[in-house]
Design a protein around this motif. Structure first.
Motif, PDB file in Angstrom:
ATOM      1  N   SER A 128     -15.427 -13.725 -36.331  1.00  0.00           N
ATOM      2  CA  SER A 128     -14.732 -12.564 -35.783  1.00  0.00           C
ATOM      3  C   SER A 128     -15.625 -11.856 -34.767  1.00  0.00           C
ATOM      4  CB  SER A 128     -14.374 -11.614 -36.931  1.00  0.00           C
ATOM      5  OG  SER A 128     -13.969 -10.358 -36.430  1.00  0.00           O
ATOM      6  N   PRO A 129     -15.017 -11.262 -33.738  1.00  0.00           N
ATOM      7  CA  PRO A 129     -15.826 -10.568 -32.722  1.00  0.00           C
ATOM      8  C   PRO A 129     -16.741  -9.508 -33.317  1.00  0.00           C
ATOM      9  CG  PRO A 129     -13.482 -10.426 -32.199  1.00  0.00           C
ATOM     10  CD  PRO A 129     -13.595 -11.253 -33.394  1.00  0.00           C
ATOM     11  N   LEU A 130     -16.350  -8.958 -34.458  1.00  0.00           N
ATOM     12  CA  LEU A 130     -17.190  -7.943 -35.080  1.00  0.00           C
ATOM     13  C   LEU A 130     -18.151  -8.553 -36.097  1.00  0.00           C
ATOM     14  CD1 LEU A 130     -14.467  -5.213 -35.674  1.00  0.00           C
ATOM     15  CD2 LEU A 130     -16.194  -5.253 -33.894  1.00  0.00           C
ATOM     16  N   GLY A 131     -18.201  -9.878 -36.162  1.00  0.00           N
ATOM     17  CA  GLY A 131     -19.178 -10.534 -37.009  1.00  0.00           C
ATOM     18  C   GLY A 131     -18.701 -10.876 -38.408  1.00  0.00           C
ATOM     19  N   ASN A 132     -17.632 -10.247 -38.830  1.00  0.00           N
ATOM     20  CA  ASN A 132     -17.151 -10.407 -40.196  1.00  0.00           C
ATOM     21  C   ASN A 132     -15.651 -10.234 -40.140  1.00  0.00           C
ATOM     22  OD1 ASN A 132     -17.248 -10.623 -42.964  1.00  0.00           O
ATOM     23  ND2 ASN A 132     -18.115  -8.610 -43.305  1.00  0.00           N
ATOM     24  N   PRO A 133     -14.806 -11.033 -40.712  1.00  0.00           N
ATOM     25  CA  PRO A 133     -15.076 -12.239 -41.505  1.00  0.00           C
ATOM     26  C   PRO A 133     -15.330 -13.487 -40.659  1.00  0.00           C
ATOM     27  CG  PRO A 133     -12.732 -11.725 -41.480  1.00  0.00           C
ATOM     28  CD  PRO A 133     -13.400 -10.682 -40.656  1.00  0.00           C
ATOM     29  N   VAL A 134     -15.485 -14.610 -41.370  1.00  0.00           N
ATOM     30  CA  VAL A 134     -15.715 -15.884 -40.704  1.00  0.00           C
ATOM     31  C   VAL A 134     -14.629 -16.846 -41.146  1.00  0.00           C
ATOM     32  CG1 VAL A 134     -17.276 -17.846 -40.527  1.00  0.00           C
ATOM     33  CG2 VAL A 134     -18.191 -15.531 -40.605  1.00  0.00           C
TER      34      VAL A 134
ATOM     35  N   ILE B  72      -7.319 -22.114 -28.365  1.00  0.00           N
ATOM     36  CA  ILE B  72      -6.720 -20.775 -28.397  1.00  0.00           C
ATOM     37  C   ILE B  72      -7.534 -19.864 -29.305  1.00  0.00           C
ATOM     38  CG2 ILE B  72      -4.706 -19.419 -29.003  1.00  0.00           C
ATOM     39  CD1 ILE B  72      -2.967 -21.771 -28.397  1.00  0.00           C
ATOM     40  N   ASP B  73      -7.876 -20.371 -30.484  1.00  0.00           N
ATOM     41  CA  ASP B  73      -8.634 -19.551 -31.420  1.00  0.00           C
ATOM     42  C   ASP B  73      -9.988 -19.153 -30.862  1.00  0.00           C
ATOM     43  OD1 ASP B  73      -7.541 -20.738 -34.687  1.00  0.00           O
ATOM     44  OD2 ASP B  73      -7.079 -18.934 -33.549  1.00  0.00           O
ATOM     45  N   ASN B  74     -10.614 -20.092 -30.172  1.00  0.00           N
ATOM     46  CA  ASN B  74     -11.931 -19.759 -29.629  1.00  0.00           C
ATOM     47  C   ASN B  74     -11.859 -18.611 -28.642  1.00  0.00           C
ATOM     48  OD1 ASN B  74     -13.365 -21.559 -31.126  1.00  0.00           O
ATOM     49  ND2 ASN B  74     -13.234 -23.210 -29.626  1.00  0.00           N
ATOM     50  N   ILE B  75     -10.787 -18.566 -27.880  1.00  0.00           N
ATOM     51  CA  ILE B  75     -10.657 -17.481 -26.908  1.00  0.00           C
ATOM     52  C   ILE B  75     -10.257 -16.188 -27.617  1.00  0.00           C
ATOM     53  CG2 ILE B  75      -9.401 -16.667 -24.883  1.00  0.00           C
ATOM     54  CD1 ILE B  75      -8.903 -19.564 -24.172  1.00  0.00           C
ATOM     55  N   VAL B  76      -9.274 -16.327 -28.473  1.00  0.00           N
ATOM     56  CA  VAL B  76      -8.622 -15.161 -29.060  1.00  0.00           C
ATOM     57  C   VAL B  76      -9.512 -14.416 -30.055  1.00  0.00           C
ATOM     58  CG1 VAL B  76      -6.950 -14.908 -30.921  1.00  0.00           C
ATOM     59  CG2 VAL B  76      -6.189 -15.573 -28.674  1.00  0.00           C
ATOM     60  N   THR B  77     -10.521 -15.113 -30.596  1.00  0.00           N
ATOM     61  CA  THR B  77     -11.415 -14.429 -31.529  1.00  0.00           C
ATOM     62  C   THR B  77     -12.812 -14.294 -30.954  1.00  0.00           C
ATOM     63  OG1 THR B  77     -12.105 -16.470 -32.633  1.00  0.00           O
ATOM     64  CG2 THR B  77     -10.188 -15.329 -33.526  1.00  0.00           C
ATOM     65  N   SER B  78     -12.939 -14.541 -29.669  1.00  0.00           N
ATOM     66  CA  SER B  78     -14.281 -14.525 -29.089  1.00  0.00           C
ATOM     67  C   SER B  78     -14.781 -13.093 -28.929  1.00  0.00           C
ATOM     68  CB  SER B  78     -14.283 -15.231 -27.726  1.00  0.00           C
ATOM     69  OG  SER B  78     -13.783 -14.356 -26.744  1.00  0.00           O
ATOM     70  N   ARG B  79     -16.083 -12.994 -28.799  1.00  0.00           N
ATOM     71  CA  ARG B  79     -16.692 -11.667 -28.696  1.00  0.00           C
ATOM     72  C   ARG B  79     -16.241 -10.960 -27.427  1.00  0.00           C
ATOM     73  NH1 ARG B  79     -22.043 -11.391 -31.624  1.00  0.00           N
ATOM     74  NH2 ARG B  79     -23.088 -11.004 -29.663  1.00  0.00           N
TER      75      ARG B  79
ATOM     76  N   LEU C 201      -9.929  -7.501 -36.594  1.00  0.00           N
ATOM     77  CA  LEU C 201     -10.122  -6.084 -36.913  1.00  0.00           C
ATOM     78  C   LEU C 201     -10.562  -5.821 -38.342  1.00  0.00           C
ATOM     79  CD1 LEU C 201      -7.083  -4.563 -35.017  1.00  0.00           C
ATOM     80  CD2 LEU C 201      -9.479  -4.386 -34.435  1.00  0.00           C
ATOM     81  N   ASP C 202     -10.635  -6.873 -39.162  1.00  0.00           N
ATOM     82  CA  ASP C 202     -10.900  -6.635 -40.576  1.00  0.00           C
ATOM     83  C   ASP C 202     -12.155  -5.815 -40.836  1.00  0.00           C
ATOM     84  OD1 ASP C 202     -12.405  -8.161 -43.238  1.00  0.00           O
ATOM     85  OD2 ASP C 202     -10.475  -7.146 -43.479  1.00  0.00           O
ATOM     86  N   ASN C 203     -13.189  -6.053 -40.050  1.00  0.00           N
ATOM     87  CA  ASN C 203     -14.448  -5.352 -40.327  1.00  0.00           C
ATOM     88  C   ASN C 203     -14.270  -3.837 -40.280  1.00  0.00           C
ATOM     89  OD1 ASN C 203     -17.066  -5.675 -41.127  1.00  0.00           O
ATOM     90  ND2 ASN C 203     -17.895  -5.549 -39.066  1.00  0.00           N
ATOM     91  N   LEU C 204     -13.494  -3.379 -39.300  1.00  0.00           N
ATOM     92  CA  LEU C 204     -13.257  -1.940 -39.194  1.00  0.00           C
ATOM     93  C   LEU C 204     -12.519  -1.426 -40.422  1.00  0.00           C
ATOM     94  CD1 LEU C 204     -12.127  -1.655 -35.475  1.00  0.00           C
ATOM     95  CD2 LEU C 204     -14.283  -0.911 -36.471  1.00  0.00           C
ATOM     96  N   PHE C 205     -11.506  -2.174 -40.836  1.00  0.00           N
ATOM     97  CA  PHE C 205     -10.725  -1.728 -41.979  1.00  0.00           C
ATOM     98  C   PHE C 205     -11.525  -1.814 -43.271  1.00  0.00           C
ATOM     99  CE2 PHE C 205      -6.665  -0.638 -40.375  1.00  0.00           C
ATOM    100  CZ  PHE C 205      -6.564  -1.303 -39.174  1.00  0.00           C
ATOM    101  N   ARG C 206     -12.367  -2.825 -43.345  1.00  0.00           N
ATOM    102  CA  ARG C 206     -13.185  -2.962 -44.546  1.00  0.00           C
ATOM    103  C   ARG C 206     -14.086  -1.746 -44.697  1.00  0.00           C
ATOM    104  NH1 ARG C 206     -18.248  -4.760 -45.591  1.00  0.00           N
ATOM    105  NH2 ARG C 206     -18.546  -5.110 -43.365  1.00  0.00           N
ATOM    106  N   LYS C 207     -14.642  -1.300 -43.582  1.00  0.00           N
ATOM    107  CA  LYS C 207     -15.515  -0.133 -43.648  1.00  0.00           C
ATOM    108  C   LYS C 207     -14.740   1.117 -44.015  1.00  0.00           C
ATOM    109  CE  LYS C 207     -19.219  -1.790 -40.814  1.00  0.00           C
ATOM    110  NZ  LYS C 207     -19.552  -2.109 -39.418  1.00  0.00           N
ATOM    111  N   ALA C 208     -13.463   1.131 -43.706  1.00  0.00           N
ATOM    112  CA  ALA C 208     -12.644   2.282 -44.078  1.00  0.00           C
ATOM    113  C   ALA C 208     -12.049   2.102 -45.462  1.00  0.00           C
ATOM    114  CB  ALA C 208     -11.527   2.487 -43.047  1.00  0.00           C
TER     115      ALA C 208
END
Lengths: 77, 250, 474
Positions: A46-52, C61-68, C168-175
């Motif tokens: 994931s662009p934010l590093g987590n998850p994978v 597609i996935d490589n682009i769509v989830t890229s940094r 976006l999961d990381n943001l939601f996980r932190k919340a």
């Protein structure tokens, strides 16, 4: 070695799930195919590093870091 | 037809009232099981003619639907079970699914699988084959499999699994006639299956299952799925224990 | 029989012993064994042609769509495009429906009422009240939803949406929430009721409730017209002519983004207080991309989502229309109930930077955000003239920007009022359709109440703070 240590594009074989992971979480991982002997590859981060997102048995499953930490692997030669 | 359905907790009165009919009005009851995201809902809609929306989102189908269809001279009630990856866990979805197949004793169980990604789908299928003999594998999303260059030899597959295998592409209505005929034949006992039994369990677990399973068949000679019951007992499944005590099994 | 019971007990005891012996290894061994079988069976009967095109395309597609670099921009772009098409695309049909239902059918019905010798109150309640409110809701609600839902559903069918949750999961996980909330939040931009239903994809009850309660902060279709109108009249008016359009649009986007910010903030807050708990076991399957069946999707999404929501909204709008007419036409000691209410609310309302008309409008327009502006206009005119009855009382209306601006200015509205209305529109309670949906989905009076009351309180507090800051600096 843990699944969370696996880097982008790398492949490994699962050797087991940590004893710390029990109950519903353990069963879910097993049911999804994270059993001993399964070949797993890091497909996307994931662009934010987590998850994978891990590729295994023709499916793509995303796990958070804290779950991947509990899966043990052996690198394929 | 199936009085057990009237007492099954899964069979809500409101669900039946909505359909305006009782289970006893149908000749046969058919259960629809499968992993999430296999096009199971499309199969359901195509069989029953409903137009519920389905989406490419794993696990989207919610509280299950019931529908009906008729084929040749018989009527069938179709019960759409929640999409699950397995039947062995404690989640509510899996409980509903396995309880229905075990206690509800549907006349036919359809297992929908993604033809292009069969391996993980077989986890559920093989478990179901431990519970019921009258099952058919609906090998769906054949168009997608073709797109990905995946070919399935459905005859060999049927031989290995011991049940009929019907390739379909539900969203273009391909193979559905074949599926209907197979369901009909299974229900009418025109097909006899020899379902695959899970072979490769190791170690102490295998011995334990074997032991218990044998004891069960000694006690209840007619019990068809003693291995599954044994597995559930080793799990400590209280509903199975209660069912045994109440004589609802075997 | 007796003997059998004893044998059964023996068996169960033995099972228990074995169970204790094997313990957790049961599931491990069993599943492993199943997968060995599965692998063998697949090896026998499945052939994969070497890496065919579609398979590589999925990965590409996935490589682009989830890229940094591209992941986030693509998400924002897609959401922006969907919203833009919705707003622009709905404009013309909304006006056409409006013309049909309000400019043509409404007078026709009034005529019918007259020729049938309806008493004033009957014609008022049924035609001015029930029909007009319902017609308004339909005209404003139907076109955007008939565009947004199919677009969103197409993205869903294609398989893109799980990738959004993945990103976006990381943001939601932190919340303290789940990545899938990104999806329900996005759905809420179309309609909050549909967003609440969409939370079914979240397995954990705790995380599902968080998603439900915060869905209100997604600025739904029904509130966009209000936001755009007020932004144009008040905010656009204070900047030079050439910039006004950009600035107005920018401030509406700002409100929407603020809503997203509140979603995270309140999610975090809930997971620390009322909905404390462990992060659930997270698993997200990323399905293969599938070409959607466009016409089928459009058809089913319109039936499934659009019409269902519309039906519920109409169900609530009809009585609301009657109420609006009644409070405007029943007078007590020379004043309509509405004016009494407006005067009663004014002190508190002005204190937090709004006014009595706005508060009353939000109370009676609880069924649908779409009728807030017409209600405000009608009540403003009513309160200025402060007379009961008359053909205008209780009759919702609309106008072009200058007309609306005139009425509001005459009603004492300032730039501060405009800003606060935009904030309050974002932060007030969910519409009754959503409240009803929340109740049906949760089955809990407690949580439905929380979901309803929490936003209002936030609305009051935020408006109050903004008003204080305003007086401090302006």
């Amino acid at each position: 070695m843990k699944l969370s240590d696996l880097k982008y594009g790398e492949t490994a074989r699962i050797s087991g799930i940590s004893e710390q992971c029990q109950g519903e979480a353990r069963r879910r991982l097993l049911d999804l195919g994270f059993v001993r002997g399964t070949i797993v590859t890091v497909q996307n981060i994931s662009p934010l590093g987590n998850p994978v997102a891990y590729s295994l048995r023709d499916t793509l499953i995303a796990l958070r870091h804290e779950q991947a930490e509990q899966i043990f692997i052996e690198l394929e030669e | 037809m199936n009085e057990i359905c009237n007492t099954c907790k899964y069979n809500t009165a409101s669900g039946l009232k909505k359909l305006g009919e009782k289970v006893t009005d149908y000749d046969y009851v058919v259960a629809l099981a499968g992993n999430p995201n296999t096009g199971k809902s499309t199969v359901f809609n195509t069989l029953t003619g409903l137009r519920q929306h389905t989406g490419n989102w794993p696990g989207k189908t919610v509280a299950t639907a019931m529908g009906s269809f008729s084929y040749l001279d018989k009527t069938f009630k179709l019960v759409d079970l929640p999409g699950t990856y397995s039947l062995l866990s404690t989640s509510e979805d899996e409980e509903i699914a396995r309880d229905f197949i075990l206690f509800g004793k549907p006349d036919v169980t359809i297992v929908v699988a993604d033809a292009g990604r069969l391996e993980r789908n077989l986890n559920l299928a093989l478990q179901i084959l431990e519970i019921t003999d009258k099952a058919v594998l609906c090998l769906n999303l054949m168009d997608e499999a073709a797109r990905h260059g995946v070919e399935v030899d459905d005859r060999t597959l049927a031989r290995d699994l011991g049940i009929p295998v019907v390739p379909t592409t539900a969203r273009s209505n391909k193979g559905m006639d074949n599926l209907l005929q197979t369901i009909y034949d299974l229900a009418e006992n025109k097909i006899v299956t020899q379902p695959h039994r899970i072979k490769n369990v190791l170690g102490e677990t295998a011995t334990a299952i074997e032991k218990l399973s044998n004891k069960l068949t000694d006690l209840y000679p007619g019990l068809p799925n003693s291995r599954w019951i044994a597995m559930r007992l080793l799990e400590g499944d209280t509903s199975i224990i209660t069912a045994l005590k109440e004589g609802r099994l075997g | 029989m007796e003997d059998k019971n004893k044998q059964l007990d023996n068996l169960l005891n033995e099972a228990e012993d074995l169970r204790k012996n094997i313990g957790n290894r049961l599931h491990d061994d069993l599943t492993e064994g199943i997968y060995v079988d599965a692998a063998k069976i697949v090896g026998d009967s499945v052939y994969t042609k070497d890496k065919k095109r579609a398979f590589r395309m999925d990965r590409a597609i996935d490589n682009i769509v989830t890229s940094r670099i591209w992941g986030f921009p693509i998400m924002l772009l897609l959401l922006g495009i969907v919203l833009w098409i919705t707003i622009i695309g709905a404009n013309y049909p909304s006006r056409m429906l409006s013309t049909l239902l309000i400019d043509i059918v409404y007078p026709f019905l009034k005529g019918v009422g007259e020729s049938l010798h309806f008493p004033v109150w009957l014609s008022g309640i049924l035609i001015d009240g029930v029909y007009l409110a319902t017609a308004w809701v339909v005209a404003v609600m139907l076109p955007p939803m008939a565009i947004f839902f199919p677009l969103f559903t197409l993205l869903e069918d294609f398989g893109y949406l799980p990738r959004v949750a993945f990103n976006l999961d990381n943001l939601f996980r932190k919340a303290g929430a789940h990545g899938k909330q990104a999806l329900t939040m996005s759905m809420g931009f179309g309609c909050n009721a549909a967003g609440v239903v969409a939370t079914r994809i979240i397995d954990s009850p705790r995380e599902r409730l968080i998603a439900i309660i915060t869905n209100n902060f997604s600025l739904c279709n029904g509130r966009w017209p209000t936001q755009i109108l007020i932004a144009t009249i008040f905010i656009g008016a204070v900047v030079p002519e050439g910039l006004s359009h950009i600035v107005a649009t920018g401030s509406v986007i700002g409100i929407a983004v603020l809503g997203i910010g509140f979603t995270f903030l309140v999610s975090w807050f809930l997971s620390k207080t009322m909905l404390k708990g462990e992060a659930s076991f997270f698993v997200l399957e990323l399905p293969p991309y599938r070409p959607p069946r466009i016409w089928q999707t459009i058809y089913t999404s319109i039936i499934d989502r659009t019409l269902v929501v519309l039906g519920r909204a109409v169900m609530f709008a009809a009585p609301a229309g009657a109420v609006i007419w009644l409070i405007s036409n029943i007078d007590i000691e020379g004043q309509s109930i509405a004016v009494w209410a407006i005067n009663a609310f004014d002190p508190f309302a002005l204190f937090i930077g709004l006014n009595g008309v706005i508060l009353l409008a939000y109370i009676v327009a609880i069924p649908a955000n779409e009728i807030v502006i017409p209600t405000i206009l009608m009540l403003t005119v009513l309160s200025i003239n402060s007379i009961t009855g008359g053909s205008g009382a209780g009759v919702l209306f609309d106008g072009n920007e200058p007309e609306v601006a005139n009425i509001l200015h005459a009603g004492g509205w300032t730039l501060l009022t405009g800003i606060n209305l935009m904030l309050f529109s974002l932060l007030h309670n969910p519409c009754s359709t959503t409240i009803y949906t929340i109740y049906k989905e949760t089955g809990s009076v407690k949580w439905t109440t929380v979901a309803t009351v929490l936003p209002i309180i936030m609305g009051f507090i935020v408006c109050f703070l903004v008003t204080q800051l305003w007086h401090l600096f302006a």
